[in-house]
Design a protein around this motif. Sequence first.
Motif, PDB file in Angstrom:
ATOM      1  N   ALA A  27       0.817  -1.213   0.000  1.00 41.61           N
ATOM      2  CA  ALA A  27       0.000   0.000   0.000  1.00 41.61           C
ATOM      3  C   ALA A  27       0.852   1.265   0.000  1.00 41.61           C
ATOM      4  CB  ALA A  27      -0.937  -0.011   1.213  1.00 41.61           C
ATOM      5  N   LYS A  28       2.007   1.251   0.673  1.00 39.14           N
ATOM      6  CA  LYS A  28       2.827   2.452   0.810  1.00 39.14           C
ATOM      7  C   LYS A  28       4.057   2.462  -0.095  1.00 39.14           C
ATOM      8  CE  LYS A  28       3.253   4.733   4.469  1.00 39.14           C
ATOM      9  NZ  LYS A  28       3.693   5.277   5.762  1.00 39.14           N
ATOM     10  N   GLU A  29       4.399   1.328  -0.681  1.00 39.55           N
ATOM     11  CA  GLU A  29       5.591   1.260  -1.528  1.00 39.55           C
ATOM     12  C   GLU A  29       5.537   2.230  -2.717  1.00 39.55           C
ATOM     13  OE1 GLU A  29       9.431  -0.150  -2.444  1.00 39.55           O
ATOM     14  OE2 GLU A  29       8.163  -0.458  -0.669  1.00 39.55           O
ATOM     15  N   PRO A  30       4.373   2.403  -3.387  1.00 39.05           N
ATOM     16  CA  PRO A  30       4.332   3.361  -4.496  1.00 39.05           C
ATOM     17  C   PRO A  30       4.636   4.802  -4.087  1.00 39.05           C
ATOM     18  CG  PRO A  30       2.467   1.854  -4.625  1.00 39.05           C
ATOM     19  CD  PRO A  30       3.124   1.623  -3.302  1.00 39.05           C
ATOM     20  N   ASP A  31       4.492   5.122  -2.801  1.00 41.01           N
ATOM     21  CA  ASP A  31       4.798   6.476  -2.338  1.00 41.01           C
ATOM     22  C   ASP A  31       6.305   6.715  -2.234  1.00 41.01           C
ATOM     23  OD1 ASP A  31       2.078   6.915  -2.083  1.00 41.01           O
ATOM     24  OD2 ASP A  31       2.039   6.353   0.042  1.00 41.01           O
ATOM     25  N   VAL A  32       7.097   5.644  -2.233  1.00 37.68           N
ATOM     26  CA  VAL A  32       8.536   5.753  -1.996  1.00 37.68           C
ATOM     27  C   VAL A  32       9.358   5.385  -3.224  1.00 37.68           C
ATOM     28  CG1 VAL A  32      10.446   4.952  -0.548  1.00 37.68           C
ATOM     29  CG2 VAL A  32       8.193   5.302   0.459  1.00 37.68           C
ATOM     30  N   THR A  33       8.964   4.339  -3.936  1.00 33.63           N
ATOM     31  CA  THR A  33       9.695   3.896  -5.133  1.00 33.63           C
ATOM     32  C   THR A  33       8.731   3.751  -6.304  1.00 33.63           C
ATOM     33  OG1 THR A  33       9.408   1.521  -4.702  1.00 33.63           O
ATOM     34  CG2 THR A  33      11.298   2.617  -3.653  1.00 33.63           C
ATOM     35  N   GLU A  34       9.272   3.359  -7.450  1.00 36.31           N
ATOM     36  CA  GLU A  34       8.465   3.170  -8.663  1.00 36.31           C
ATOM     37  C   GLU A  34       8.291   1.692  -8.996  1.00 36.31           C
ATOM     38  OE1 GLU A  34      10.272   5.394 -11.768  1.00 36.31           O
ATOM     39  OE2 GLU A  34      10.140   7.312 -10.724  1.00 36.31           O
ATOM     40  N   VAL A  35       8.344   0.853  -7.972  1.00 33.17           N
ATOM     41  CA  VAL A  35       8.211  -0.588  -8.188  1.00 33.17           C
ATOM     42  C   VAL A  35       6.867  -0.916  -8.835  1.00 33.17           C
ATOM     43  CG1 VAL A  35       8.031  -2.819  -7.027  1.00 33.17           C
ATOM     44  CG2 VAL A  35       9.801  -1.205  -6.344  1.00 33.17           C
ATOM     45  N   ALA A  36       5.798  -0.252  -8.391  1.00 35.69           N
ATOM     46  CA  ALA A  36       4.476  -0.532  -8.948  1.00 35.69           C
ATOM     47  C   ALA A  36       4.439  -0.254 -10.451  1.00 35.69           C
ATOM     48  CB  ALA A  36       3.418   0.296  -8.222  1.00 35.69           C
TER      49      ALA A  36
END
Length: 419
Positions: free
Chosen positions: A122-131
């Motif tokens: 849920a929060k990973e897209p706020d930090v990296t561009e993995v999504a």
Amino acid sequence: MTLPYEIFVGLRYLRAKRRTRTISFNTFISITGITLGVAALIGTLGIMTGFKEDMQAKILGTTSHVVVQERGHQTMAGYTDLVTKVEAVPGVIAATPYIFKQVLLTSKTGVQGIILRGIDPAKEPDVTEVADNVKHGNLNDLANPPAVTKDDGSLATPQPGIILGKELALRLGLFVGNSVNVVSPVGPISALGMTPKIRPFQVVGIFESGMYEYDSSLAYISLQEAQKFFGLGHTVTGIQVKVTEVFAANAIASRIDDALGLGYSARDWMELNRNLFSALKLEKTMMFLLLVLITLVASFNIVGTLTMIVNEKQREIAILKAMGATPKAIMRIFMLNGLVIGLTGTIIGIPLGYTFLYLIENYWTFDQTVYYISHIPVHVQGLDVLLVACSAILISFAATVYPSWQAAKLAPVSALRYE
């Protein structure tokens, strides 16, 4: 307003011997040498800067700008409160915990050692561009993997989700929906010693970052599944942070250190990849120095051209001196020649370098499945162009010193004795 006579005389000496308005062949060769040197320098620096920035973008697309870890410990407790403190630091956009472990992946076709990252989908897209890098599947499927249909048509119980890099999936022969075993060498201790921990995961996605190192050795699972699998309880490896300005990450990391205290360490992306970017910077510097040699070679043409002009124009120089021209005025005439050659070569070389880069970027393509890029990345920095232009003009001007000095010390009586 009348211009100094040195300008008219200097420009006249650059023309051909015949009464034409064309420049001499030697002048043309000197200008061509400076032009090619400037164009080569701009082209090379533009390509190397483009590669550096392309690699930088791919690294920052997969990893965070700043990483926070607890000093002297492999795990971090109380990370929820720490995330809140980090997000309150000026310059921080978002922060999220992560887990970082080395494991083995086993499938029917192979075994591969990889880095397994536990993340919060849920929060990973706020930090990296993995999504954005996930080409097949969805990042949210890590927390809620879809059900898989068995051969008999019934639905199997979903296994925990895992997202693999493109090259890793190809090497293990896996596709979305397949099952893969994750093996941790650190497991429970039995009478036979420490036994590895094995757990099946369902491939719910495949990502492509554009860097072979990441795509061949990195996989993602959810943070909760990573805590369960590695027996970490309510601890994590660290906190990854996204900041407002990537090139100010070092200063923001220092603020995070001050906010969290001595027990924690914040390191920015440039520090984590110091060896790589130091090597790229050194390579760019050395290429600049090597290509400056092209301009230096061209400067010898200027020396030769001016020396020949001095020898040919001894009578004219003697007459100018007899009419009252000072040695400094004679030097200015020939220094102006070299400066005109350098300026002309630089003015022509800069757009020629840009044209070369435009053709390279738009018409030289690659097979992306082989080279990971479809075209050569190009970016020209204004500071690089200014440095190249100043270097070319300075070298051209320096090349005029000796011939100008030779002309200035010419004695009028000796030059006119046999005329």
